[in-house]
Design a protein around this motif. Structure first.
Motif, PDB file in Angstrom:
ATOM      1  N   CYS A 108      -7.358   7.010   2.534  1.00 19.98           N
ATOM      2  CA  CYS A 108      -5.870   6.814   2.179  1.00 19.98           C
ATOM      3  C   CYS A 108      -5.203   8.234   2.649  1.00 19.98           C
ATOM      4  O   CYS A 108      -5.508   9.240   2.520  1.00 19.98           O
ATOM      5  CB  CYS A 108      -5.317   6.979   0.656  1.00 19.98           C
ATOM      6  SG  CYS A 108      -6.552   5.665  -0.314  1.00 19.98           S
ATOM      7  N   PHE A 126      -4.927   2.035  -7.663  1.00 23.41           N
ATOM      8  CA  PHE A 126      -6.162   1.378  -7.323  1.00 23.41           C
ATOM      9  C   PHE A 126      -6.787   0.642  -8.862  1.00 23.41           C
ATOM     10  O   PHE A 126      -7.415  -0.307  -8.740  1.00 23.41           O
ATOM     11  CB  PHE A 126      -7.464   2.384  -7.021  1.00 23.41           C
ATOM     12  CG  PHE A 126      -7.424   2.628  -5.436  1.00 23.41           C
ATOM     13  CD1 PHE A 126      -7.654   1.609  -4.569  1.00 23.41           C
ATOM     14  CD2 PHE A 126      -6.996   3.816  -5.167  1.00 23.41           C
ATOM     15  CE1 PHE A 126      -7.522   1.793  -3.320  1.00 23.41           C
ATOM     16  CE2 PHE A 126      -6.882   4.064  -3.709  1.00 23.41           C
ATOM     17  CZ  PHE A 126      -7.123   3.241  -2.612  1.00 23.41           C
ATOM     18  N   ASP A 185     -15.482  -1.137  -7.829  1.00 25.28           N
ATOM     19  CA  ASP A 185     -14.912  -2.199  -7.717  1.00 25.28           C
ATOM     20  C   ASP A 185     -15.782  -3.442  -8.028  1.00 25.28           C
ATOM     21  O   ASP A 185     -16.864  -3.781  -7.304  1.00 25.28           O
ATOM     22  CB  ASP A 185     -14.251  -2.516  -6.186  1.00 25.28           C
ATOM     23  CG  ASP A 185     -13.499  -3.620  -6.225  1.00 25.28           C
ATOM     24  OD1 ASP A 185     -13.591  -4.538  -7.046  1.00 25.28           O
ATOM     25  OD2 ASP A 185     -13.049  -4.006  -4.835  1.00 25.28           O
ATOM     26  N   LYS A 221     -13.090   6.099  -2.079  1.00 27.09           N
ATOM     27  CA  LYS A 221     -11.594   6.530  -1.325  1.00 27.09           C
ATOM     28  C   LYS A 221     -11.546   7.898  -1.083  1.00 27.09           C
ATOM     29  O   LYS A 221     -11.121   8.804  -1.954  1.00 27.09           O
ATOM     30  CB  LYS A 221     -10.549   5.904  -2.335  1.00 27.09           C
ATOM     31  CG  LYS A 221     -10.788   4.694  -3.034  1.00 27.09           C
ATOM     32  CD  LYS A 221     -10.719   3.518  -1.769  1.00 27.09           C
ATOM     33  CE  LYS A 221     -10.970   2.309  -2.482  1.00 27.09           C
ATOM     34  NZ  LYS A 221     -11.028   1.017  -1.603  1.00 27.09           N
ATOM     35  N   TYR A 270       1.010  -1.125   0.059  1.00 28.41           N
ATOM     36  CA  TYR A 270      -0.096  -0.002  -0.045  1.00 28.41           C
ATOM     37  C   TYR A 270       0.941   1.158  -0.148  1.00 28.41           C
ATOM     38  O   TYR A 270       1.944   1.251   0.679  1.00 28.41           O
ATOM     39  CB  TYR A 270      -0.871  -0.039   1.399  1.00 28.41           C
ATOM     40  CG  TYR A 270      -1.952  -1.013   1.316  1.00 28.41           C
ATOM     41  CD1 TYR A 270      -3.184  -0.497   0.976  1.00 28.41           C
ATOM     42  CD2 TYR A 270      -1.770  -2.088   1.308  1.00 28.41           C
ATOM     43  CE1 TYR A 270      -4.415  -1.474   0.962  1.00 28.41           C
ATOM     44  CE2 TYR A 270      -2.781  -3.284   1.274  1.00 28.41           C
ATOM     45  CZ  TYR A 270      -4.190  -2.868   1.164  1.00 28.41           C
ATOM     46  OH  TYR A 270      -5.259  -3.727   0.948  1.00 28.41           O
ATOM     47  N   MET A 295     -14.002   5.017  -6.997  1.00 34.96           N
ATOM     48  CA  MET A 295     -13.760   3.821  -7.316  1.00 34.96           C
ATOM     49  C   MET A 295     -14.802   2.923  -7.542  1.00 34.96           C
ATOM     50  O   MET A 295     -15.822   2.708  -6.641  1.00 34.96           O
ATOM     51  CB  MET A 295     -12.575   3.142  -6.603  1.00 34.96           C
ATOM     52  CG  MET A 295     -11.798   2.213  -7.334  1.00 34.96           C
ATOM     53  SD  MET A 295     -10.594   1.171  -6.455  1.00 34.96           S
ATOM     54  CE  MET A 295     -11.638  -0.213  -5.726  1.00 34.96           C
TER      55      MET A 295
END
Length: 347
Positions: free
Chosen positions: A185, A252, A210, A217, A152, A208
């Motif tokens: 983040c 990402f 997914d 985020k 990360y 984002m």
């Protein structure tokens, strides 16, 4: 007065509340937070808390539990306040940062330290919601090193008392929530540790998508970071840290590819939205969490029992909480990890 102010001056379940606190940057794994609150919402005026490890790190039974200084276990998902304040002295709030008298600080629960690979997360479906390592298809999850990144690239975690409702369809992306607290983040210079709680300034947000689910985020910085005073919005990050935001999108987009998954997609053409937009998304996820704890919506498998949210019917007794932790394996030495974790992946 800002649009957010009425929301920020109330606790997550409607009681007037203000939260004050400061956090140690050491690796002692002891985090202290002081909350001045309505007696309807918190059990007492101050609520310092600590973390307690159970099981062996790098194993499926590893857990990080949270508890007060009195030894009462709490949920980092439900019992840590979303909104934080700057330090207090003699029960009087300290002044807000000089650069912005209306600056709002949020509590962030750190799950994954920067540069590490183990995918640790709040266990939303377990009583007390400890931090654990995610498991998929019987195997512990580790994030691959997609060149040029090592694990990360920020401290990664979640905002407590938020929930991305899988039945809520985002107006812009037309995607539903991923059934988790909203992700953060943290881009400061300190490498944090799992279970650390820090106060952060929100700078912006990335939409984002997914596998068809909305997975916001939040981009934030530790309020105690040396750069915190000069980073006040997403534009400041772009100007002072060339390539950082672009690397975040790239990370990402590709991080699941080594596991055979497709690249992730993004709303708004992968552009970051500003802090005001982020605040509205956070507010929305907080309201969804409130409905969850008040049984106004389907829990979707989420464990909602809590210790301090007095207006929630989903309460957990201190004895029940203690029994859960005592039944977990004692803390042991870390399980050795495979050298494969250091492998580069080129995608």
């Amino acid at each position: 007065m800002s649009l957010m102010r009425p929301f920020l001056q109330r606790s997550s379940l409607g009681c007037l509340v203000k939260v004050f606190g400061s956090f140690s940057a050491s690796r002692s794994k002891v985090v202290t937070q002081t909350a001045a609150a309505s007696p309807l919402f918190y059990l007492r005026q101050t609520m310092p808390f600590h973390t307690e490890e159970r099981g062996r790190p790098n194993s499926s039974d590893y857990r990080i539990y949270f508890k007060t200084s009195e030894g009462k276990y709490i949920s980092p998902f439900h019992d840590i306040p979303l909104i934080a304040e700057t330090e207090q002295e003699n029960d009087v709030p300290a002044k807000k940062p000089k650069n912005d008298d209306n600056e709002v600080l949020y509590n962030m629960v750190v799950e994954v330290p920067r540069w590490s690979n183990a995918k640790l997360e709040i266990a939303t479906k377990e009583l007390l919601n400890p931090i654990k390592q995610d498991v998929k298809k019987g195997k512990l999850r580790y994030v691959a090193n997609v060149f040029p990144y090592k694990g990360y690239i920020w401290n990664y975690g979640a905002l407590p008392q938020t929930w991305e409702d899988p039945k809520h369809t985002d107006a812009e992306t037309k995607c539903c929530g991923d059934n988790d607290p909203i992700d953060v983040c943290e881009i400061g210079s300190q490498v944090c540790y799992p279970g650390q709680v820090i106060q952060v300034k929100v700078l912006g947000i990335l939409a984002m998508i997914d596998e068809g689910e909305m997975d916001w985020k939040v981009i934030a910085i530790n309020a105690n970071d040396p750069d915190a005073k000069k980073l006040n919005n997403i534009g400041d990050v772009r100007k002072s840290r060339p390539g950082h935001l672009e690397a975040t999108v790239d990370w990402f987009r590709k991080y699941k590819v080594p596991d055979g998954k497709p690249e992730n997609q993004f709303g708004f053409n992968g552009q970051f939205k500003d802090k005001d937009f982020a605040a509205e998304i956070i507010k929305s996820t907080h309201e969804h969490w409130r409905a969850l704890l008040q049984k106004q919506t389907n829990c979707e498998g989420i464990e909602c029992k809590n210790i301090t949210c007095h207006e929630s019917p989903l309460r957990c007794s201190a004895d029940e909480a203690r029994d859960v932790v005592q039944a977990a394996p004692a803390c042991g030495s870390p399980v050795p990890v495979s050298p494969e974790l250091d492998k580069w992946h080129f995608v």
